[in-house]
Design a protein around this motif. Structure first.
Motif, short mmCIF file in Angstrom:
data_model
loop_
_atom_site.label_atom_id
_atom_site.label_comp_id
_atom_site.label_asym_id
_atom_site.label_seq_id
_atom_site.Cartn_x
_atom_site.Cartn_y
_atom_site.Cartn_z
N ALA A 2 3.81 -6.29 -12.09
CA ALA A 2 5.12 -5.63 -12.02
C ALA A 2 5.95 -6.11 -10.83
O ALA A 2 7.16 -6.26 -10.94
N ARG A 6 9.84 -7.43 -11.07
CA ARG A 6 10.92 -6.63 -10.47
C ARG A 6 11.58 -7.25 -9.23
O ARG A 6 12.76 -7.06 -9.01
N TYR A 7 10.78 -7.92 -8.42
CA TYR A 7 11.28 -8.28 -7.07
C TYR A 7 11.30 -9.77 -6.76
O TYR A 7 11.36 -10.16 -5.60
N ASP A 28 5.90 2.94 -6.41
CA ASP A 28 7.33 3.16 -6.62
C ASP A 28 7.86 4.18 -5.62
O ASP A 28 7.21 5.20 -5.39
#
Length: 86
Positions: A2, A6-7, A28
């Protein structure tokens, strides 16, 4: 992973970025606020991540305007303190 999705920052995989590092270790955030519109800097920005249970607020700054988000020095210190507690 993830964090990579996402980053990612340019050619840098997400897990190697400051936001990815924090995400992997703390999960998160409970709150994310993009404060960039509140600033009148040329091209830069600030994002605030809040973790209620950990009682910490972390700030990521993009001084380049190209999406290179780095923990501010004070937030890096706060992050290190949280890691020592968990």
């Amino acid at each position: 992973m993830a964090a990579n999705a996402r980053y990612r920052e340019g050619s840098l995989p997400g897990w190697l970025t400051d936001r990815g590092e924090v995400f992997i270790t703390l999960g998160d955030p409970d709150e994310v606020v993009d404060m960039s519109s509140d600033l009148n800097r040329g091209g830069g920005g600030v994002i605030r991540w809040g973790y209620i249970d950990l009682r910490v607020t972390l700030y990521f700054e993009d001084q380049t305007g190209f999406g290179q988000w780095r923990l501010t020095p004070a937030s890096r210190a706060d992050y290190q303190q949280v890691l020592a507690r968990v």
